[in-house]
Design a protein around this motif. Structure first.
Motif, mmCIF file in Angstrom:
data_model
loop_
_atom_site.group_PDB
_atom_site.id
_atom_site.type_symbol
_atom_site.label_atom_id
_atom_site.label_comp_id
_atom_site.label_asym_id
_atom_site.label_seq_id
_atom_site.Cartn_x
_atom_site.Cartn_y
_atom_site.Cartn_z
ATOM 1 N N ALA A 135 0.812 -1.207 0.000
ATOM 2 C CA ALA A 135 0.000 0.000 0.000
ATOM 3 C C ALA A 135 0.850 1.263 0.000
ATOM 4 O O ALA A 135 0.455 2.284 -0.568
ATOM 5 N N GLU A 136 2.029 1.202 0.631
ATOM 6 C CA GLU A 136 2.840 2.416 0.765
ATOM 7 C C GLU A 136 3.784 2.624 -0.411
ATOM 8 O O GLU A 136 3.852 3.714 -0.990
ATOM 9 N N THR A 137 4.554 1.582 -0.762
ATOM 10 C CA THR A 137 5.582 1.742 -1.803
ATOM 11 C C THR A 137 5.242 1.007 -3.089
ATOM 12 O O THR A 137 5.660 1.421 -4.158
ATOM 13 N N GLY A 138 4.546 -0.125 -2.974
ATOM 14 C CA GLY A 138 4.269 -0.924 -4.157
ATOM 15 C C GLY A 138 5.489 -1.609 -4.710
ATOM 16 O O GLY A 138 5.453 -2.127 -5.833
ATOM 17 N N ASP A 139 6.565 -1.679 -3.935
ATOM 18 C CA ASP A 139 7.815 -2.302 -4.385
ATOM 19 C C ASP A 139 7.655 -3.818 -4.299
ATOM 20 O O ASP A 139 7.501 -4.382 -3.204
ATOM 21 N N GLN A 140 7.735 -4.484 -5.445
ATOM 22 C CA GLN A 140 7.537 -5.929 -5.475
ATOM 23 C C GLN A 140 8.668 -6.668 -4.765
ATOM 24 O O GLN A 140 8.449 -7.719 -4.158
ATOM 25 N N GLY A 141 9.865 -6.146 -4.821
ATOM 26 C CA GLY A 141 10.982 -6.796 -4.148
ATOM 27 C C GLY A 141 10.799 -6.808 -2.640
ATOM 28 O O GLY A 141 11.007 -7.837 -1.980
ATOM 29 N N ARG A 142 10.398 -5.704 -2.067
ATOM 30 C CA ARG A 142 10.157 -5.634 -0.635
ATOM 31 C C ARG A 142 8.933 -6.461 -0.235
ATOM 32 O O ARG A 142 8.908 -7.078 0.837
ATOM 33 N N ILE A 143 7.937 -6.477 -1.089
ATOM 34 C CA ILE A 143 6.758 -7.306 -0.792
ATOM 35 C C ILE A 143 7.142 -8.778 -0.761
ATOM 36 O O ILE A 143 6.744 -9.526 0.154
ATOM 37 N N ARG A 144 7.913 -9.215 -1.756
ATOM 38 C CA ARG A 144 8.347 -10.620 -1.777
ATOM 39 C C ARG A 144 9.241 -10.933 -0.578
ATOM 40 O O ARG A 144 9.241 -12.059 -0.071
ATOM 41 N N HIS A 145 10.009 -9.974 -0.125
ATOM 42 C CA HIS A 145 10.863 -10.182 1.046
ATOM 43 C C HIS A 145 10.020 -10.502 2.283
ATOM 44 O O HIS A 145 10.311 -11.458 3.021
ATOM 45 N N TRP A 146 8.956 -9.724 2.519
ATOM 46 C CA TRP A 146 8.108 -9.988 3.684
ATOM 47 C C TRP A 146 7.315 -11.277 3.512
ATOM 48 O O TRP A 146 7.067 -11.992 4.502
ATOM 49 N N MET A 147 6.932 -11.613 2.304
ATOM 50 C CA MET A 147 6.244 -12.888 2.076
ATOM 51 C C MET A 147 7.161 -14.063 2.382
ATOM 52 O O MET A 147 6.728 -15.084 2.951
ATOM 53 N N ALA A 148 8.426 -13.937 2.032
ATOM 54 C CA ALA A 148 9.386 -15.004 2.342
ATOM 55 C C ALA A 148 9.563 -15.144 3.849
ATOM 56 O O ALA A 148 9.690 -16.267 4.374
ATOM 57 N N GLN A 149 9.562 -14.028 4.576
ATOM 58 C CA GLN A 149 9.655 -14.110 6.032
ATOM 59 C C GLN A 149 8.427 -14.800 6.619
ATOM 60 O O GLN A 149 8.526 -15.553 7.593
ATOM 61 N N ALA A 150 7.262 -14.550 6.028
ATOM 62 C CA ALA A 150 6.035 -15.188 6.523
ATOM 63 C C ALA A 150 6.065 -16.696 6.324
ATOM 64 O O ALA A 150 5.555 -17.456 7.153
ATOM 65 N N LEU A 151 6.677 -17.140 5.226
ATOM 66 C CA LEU A 151 6.746 -18.584 4.976
ATOM 67 C C LEU A 151 7.610 -19.290 6.002
ATOM 68 O O LEU A 151 7.371 -20.451 6.340
ATOM 69 N N ARG A 152 8.623 -18.617 6.517
ATOM 70 C CA ARG A 152 9.529 -19.238 7.469
ATOM 71 C C ARG A 152 9.132 -19.002 8.920
ATOM 72 O O ARG A 152 9.695 -19.609 9.814
ATOM 73 N N ALA A 153 8.190 -18.106 9.150
ATOM 74 C CA ALA A 153 7.788 -17.767 10.513
ATOM 75 C C ALA A 153 6.849 -18.832 11.081
ATOM 76 O O ALA A 153 6.223 -19.583 10.343
#
Length: 535
Positions: A374-392
């Protein structure tokens, strides 16, 4: 102790009597059949005492000789009974250990030493031996015979219940349990089985009545009985919420009196108030439960109590929950989600990071991905947080006997156990993740916000001045051979700079503009066409 005191008192009295006679001497004269017999009082008392002792000894000897046959029979009977009970005890231990040979041997010995009418445990030993040997029909017949005897009725019903459960005959097992609970509500296994059956069938009133009987018979502790009754009242309220919200609310409020931290009961009562648009009473129900047991479903209902509220209003309500339970992960997540809806990205990010520092979870990192989108729309940063969610670690859910449910249920669908669902991490996901996930590590490896990169090609084509008419006529009569025109290095320029505010018409490398019937191509001179073709 009483006998010893009595004996001492009697001896003291006798001694006192003899001492009294010794202090008062005298002569006792007796005339019997013309003869005079004189003696002192002390001698007379001694003779009387000796006569009494002699009579008692003679009577004891006579009684012993007279009752000796009966005593002998009683001795041998007691010895035989002791040997029988010893064999019965050994057989029961062997049956419990699964030793079929020894159990059957002790069964035969017990039957020879004891009578089955005298000792009902012989039937139990026989039934256990049959079960070990796989003779289930014979064991069931023995349990049925025990159920007909008032002395062993409960034991027989228990055996029949266990055999029916083992064979999968749940209806028959329920009948045996209900029969036992009807006559003996103090039996925990019968009352529990009947209670679970009533709950599984949705017979909440009968289940509550049976639970009250168990509480009166002291089968359950007071705290356990109140908790189970609160669960039954909540299930009853959920069932009739759509048809009768007010009655459901009363049952839910009664359940909250018995169990103050029962989240499903609070949700039912609050929803009933919200149907009447009574936001104040709904908040008064949810807030005490939130203080005891913060739950995301309570936060969601509290924040979105009114559909007409703006995002700012919902954010204020979420902050109210945070003030009631500060430094709590559920409160921080509620504020972060409300701030995201209100487009307050700074607060949303701050609260989400604080929640992740308390307990990293899958939902927190997914929320960070939503904030990033919602804030930046940066796909790289979005994928980074999604990867953290998969490992959490996974989020908490309603779990009972390995079953994960989206909503709370009063009874386990697997075992039928009442109050089985708990809010915890699902089974199989309690192990630590492959890699430890921390918000500080995730923030340190978070890529920078990428800027859009635009690559352009600008082709400059020199346009020569028009030739004279004689030159054109000579060229038509003697057409020259076309030679490729040299292309200067500075003719083609590439730039990776940012696009200027003024639009640039770039010529594609291959061919011209797309074939669009609505676009008219400019007309070029013959020399210009030749040069473009060669280029």
């Amino acid at each position: 102790m009483t006998k010893i005191i009595s004996f001492v008192v009697i001896v003291l009295l006798i001694g006192f009597g003899f001492s009294w006679l010794a202090d008062r001497p005298g002569v006792l004269s007796i005339v019997w059949q013309g003869q005079l017999i004189e003696m002192s009082l002390m001698v007379a008392a001694s003779i009387i005492a000796a006569l009494i002792a002699t009579v008692m000894i003679v009577w004891w000897l006579f009684n012993t000789l007279w009752n000796s046959p009966h005593a002998a029979r009683r001795y041998f009977r007691a010895r035989k009974r002791d040997r029988g009970y010893q064999a019965l005890s050994t057989g029961l231990i062997a049956a419990g250990a699964g030793n079929a040979i020894l159990a059957r041997k002790m069964t035969a010995r017990t039957q020879g030493l004891l009578s089955a009418d005298q000792e009902p445990l012989i039937h139990l030993l026989e039934a256990q031996a049959d079960l070990i040997e796989g003779k289930y029909d014979a064991a069931r017949r023995k349990f049925e015979a025990m159920a007909q005897d008032p002395e062993t009725r409960e034991l027989g019903l228990r055996g029949l219940y266990m055999e029916a459960r083992r064979q999968g005959a749940n209806e028959a097992a329920l009948e045996y349990a209900e029969d036992a609970a009807r006559n003996a509500p103090y039996l925990p296994w019968a009352a529990q089985a009947t209670l679970e059956s009533k709950s599984r069938d949705g017979e909440w009133d009968d289940a509550i009545r049976l639970l009250d009987q168990q509480k009166a018979a002291h089968v359950l502790e007071r705290g356990d009985a109140e908790r189970l009754k609160a669960v039954l009242l909540t299930a009853k309220a959920e069932e009739k919420f759509e048809s009768d919200p007010k009655a459901a609310r009363e049952d839910a409020k009664q359940a909250l009196k018995l169990s103050k931290a029962l989240v499903p009961a609070a949700l039912v009562a609050a929803k009933s108030y919200l149907r009447e648009d009574n936001l104040r009473k709904a908040a008064s129900v949810l807030e005490p439960v939130w203080k005891i047991s913060p739950h995301p479903q309570i936060a969601q209902l509290y924040v979105r109590a009114r559909s007409g509220d703006t995002a700012i209003d919902r954010l204020k309500r979420a902050e109210r929950l945070e003030s009631l339970k500060p430094n709590n992960i559920e409160a921080l997540l509620a504020v972060a989600q409300a701030a995201l809806d209100a487009q307050d990205f700074t607060r949303a990010r701050t609260k989400a990071e604080a929640a992740a520092r308390i307990e990293p979870r899958e939902s927190i990192f997914l929320l960070m991905a939503d904030i990033e989108e919602a804030e930046t729309g940066d796909q790289g940063r979005i994928r980074h947080w999604m990867a953290q969610a998969l490992r959490a670690p996974r989020d908490h859910a309603w779990v009972a006997d390995g079953v994960v449910s989206e909503k709370w249920l009063p009874v386990s669908p697997v075992t039928g156990r009442l109050d089985a669902f708990e809010w915890k991490t699902p089974f199989g996901q309690v192990d630590s993740p492959v890699e430890s996930v921390t918000v500080d590590g995730a923030l340190s490896s978070l890529p920078d916000v990428s800027k859009p990169e635009i690559r352009e090609r600008i082709i400059e084509v020199p346009v020569p001045t028009g030739p004279t008419e004689p030159a054109i006529k000579a060229e038509r009569e003697n057409p020259p051979v076309a030679k490729p025109a040299p292309v200067k290095a500075d003719t083609i320029k590439r730039t990776d700079e940012q696009p200027s505010e003024k639009a640039i018409d770039a010529v594609p490398f291959f061919g011209g503009a797309p074939d669009d019937p609505g676009v008219k191509k400019p007309t070029l001179e013959p020399d210009e066409k030749t040069r473009l073709k060669l280029f």
